[in-house]
Design a protein around this motif. Structure first.
Motif, PDB file in Angstrom:
ATOM      1  N   ARG A   1       0.371  -4.709  -6.542  1.00 29.40           N
ATOM      2  CA  ARG A   1       0.768  -6.108  -6.405  1.00 29.40           C
ATOM      3  C   ARG A   1       2.286  -6.240  -6.231  1.00 29.40           C
ATOM      4  O   ARG A   1       2.779  -7.323  -5.889  1.00 29.40           O
ATOM      5  N   ARG A   2       3.012  -5.177  -6.479  1.00 30.03           N
ATOM      6  CA  ARG A   2       4.459  -5.222  -6.302  1.00 30.03           C
ATOM      7  C   ARG A   2       4.817  -5.326  -4.825  1.00 30.03           C
ATOM      8  O   ARG A   2       3.987  -5.067  -3.963  1.00 30.03           O
ATOM      9  N   ILE A   3       6.050  -5.681  -4.566  1.00 28.94           N
ATOM     10  CA  ILE A   3       6.482  -5.847  -3.179  1.00 28.94           C
ATOM     11  C   ILE A   3       6.387  -4.517  -2.441  1.00 28.94           C
ATOM     12  O   ILE A   3       5.937  -4.431  -1.299  1.00 28.94           O
ATOM     13  N   ILE A   4       6.838  -3.465  -3.104  1.00 27.90           N
ATOM     14  CA  ILE A   4       6.711  -2.105  -2.587  1.00 27.90           C
ATOM     15  C   ILE A   4       7.041  -1.180  -3.748  1.00 27.90           C
ATOM     16  O   ILE A   4       7.784  -1.566  -4.654  1.00 27.90           O
TER      17      ILE A   4
ATOM     18  N   VAL B   1       2.961  -7.129   4.642  1.00 24.73           N
ATOM     19  CA  VAL B   1       2.783  -7.423   6.065  1.00 24.73           C
ATOM     20  C   VAL B   1       3.456  -6.369   6.940  1.00 24.73           C
ATOM     21  O   VAL B   1       3.579  -6.554   8.152  1.00 24.73           O
ATOM     22  N   GLY B   2       3.878  -5.292   6.321  1.00 23.64           N
ATOM     23  CA  GLY B   2       4.385  -4.157   7.083  1.00 23.64           C
ATOM     24  C   GLY B   2       5.824  -4.262   7.529  1.00 23.64           C
ATOM     25  O   GLY B   2       6.262  -3.496   8.398  1.00 23.64           O
ATOM     26  N   THR B   3       6.571  -5.182   6.938  1.00 21.48           N
ATOM     27  CA  THR B   3       7.947  -5.359   7.384  1.00 21.48           C
ATOM     28  C   THR B   3       8.896  -4.293   6.857  1.00 21.48           C
ATOM     29  O   THR B   3       9.945  -4.045   7.442  1.00 21.48           O
ATOM     30  N   SER B   4       8.522  -3.668   5.736  1.00 16.85           N
ATOM     31  CA  SER B   4       9.367  -2.620   5.163  1.00 16.85           C
ATOM     32  C   SER B   4       8.512  -1.421   4.793  1.00 16.85           C
ATOM     33  O   SER B   4       7.360  -1.569   4.380  1.00 16.85           O
TER      34      SER B   4
ATOM     35  N   MET C   1       0.832  -1.199   0.000  1.00 15.01           N
ATOM     36  CA  MET C   1       0.000   0.000   0.000  1.00 15.01           C
ATOM     37  C   MET C   1       0.867   1.249   0.000  1.00 15.01           C
ATOM     38  O   MET C   1       1.983   1.257   0.542  1.00 15.01           O
ATOM     39  N   GLY C   2       0.328   2.278  -0.587  1.00 14.25           N
ATOM     40  CA  GLY C   2       1.046   3.546  -0.605  1.00 14.25           C
ATOM     41  C   GLY C   2       0.112   4.700  -0.333  1.00 14.25           C
ATOM     42  O   GLY C   2      -1.097   4.614  -0.564  1.00 14.25           O
TER      43      GLY C   2
ATOM     44  N   SER D   1       1.349   2.717   8.546  1.00 14.96           N
ATOM     45  CA  SER D   1       1.157   1.426   9.205  1.00 14.96           C
ATOM     46  C   SER D   1      -0.068   0.768   8.595  1.00 14.96           C
ATOM     47  O   SER D   1      -0.836   1.397   7.876  1.00 14.96           O
ATOM     48  N   ARG D   2      -0.225  -0.493   8.888  1.00 16.03           N
ATOM     49  CA  ARG D   2      -1.386  -1.212   8.364  1.00 16.03           C
ATOM     50  C   ARG D   2      -1.844  -2.241   9.380  1.00 16.03           C
ATOM     51  O   ARG D   2      -1.053  -2.770  10.172  1.00 16.03           O
TER      52      ARG D   2
END
Length: 123
Positions: A100-103, A54-57, A34-35, A71-72
């Motif tokens: 759908r990309r990683i970030i 999952v919010g790791t990066s 998400m952005g 945050s999510r």
């Protein structure tokens, strides 16, 4: 399809805080990074923050580092943008988006967009 609805915008004085929320529905929220983007009148849309599935990066634009936090909560299908120490130059329409990309920090790489919420910071 993913539907995104932002909320939490408004008028705030410089130095104040706001928390934006973006509620998602449709496909599995945790499948998408998400952005948060913003667009001021006459300016290009820019990514202010993004977060992995999952919010790791996370990623932050230099202009908001140390002031904004993304945050999510995948259980609530919601992504947040906590904005502190707001400045008049933060005034813009803020959009959340899903990819759908990683970030990503590139608007063209996002697949779904919300309608936007106005943030106005008075001096």
């Amino acid at each position: 399809q993913v539907q995104l609805v932002e909320s939490g915008g408004g008028l705030v004085q410089a130095g104040g805080s706001l928390r934006l929320s973006c509620a998602a529905s449709g496909r599995t929220f945790s499948n998408y990074a998400m952005g948060w983007f913003r667009q001021a009148p006459g300016k290009e849309r820019e990514c202010v923050a993004s977060i992995t599935r999952v919010g790791t990066s996370t990623y932050y634009a230099d202009s908001v580092k140390g002031r904004f936090t993304i945050s999510r909560d995948n259980a609530k299908n919601t992504v947040y943008l906590q904005m502190s120490t707001l400045k008049p130059e933060d005034t813009a329409v803020y959009y959340c988006a899903a990819t759908r990309r990683i970030i990503s920090r590139t608007a063209g790489e996002y697949d779904y967009w919300g309608q936007g919420t106005q943030v106005t910071v008075s001096s």
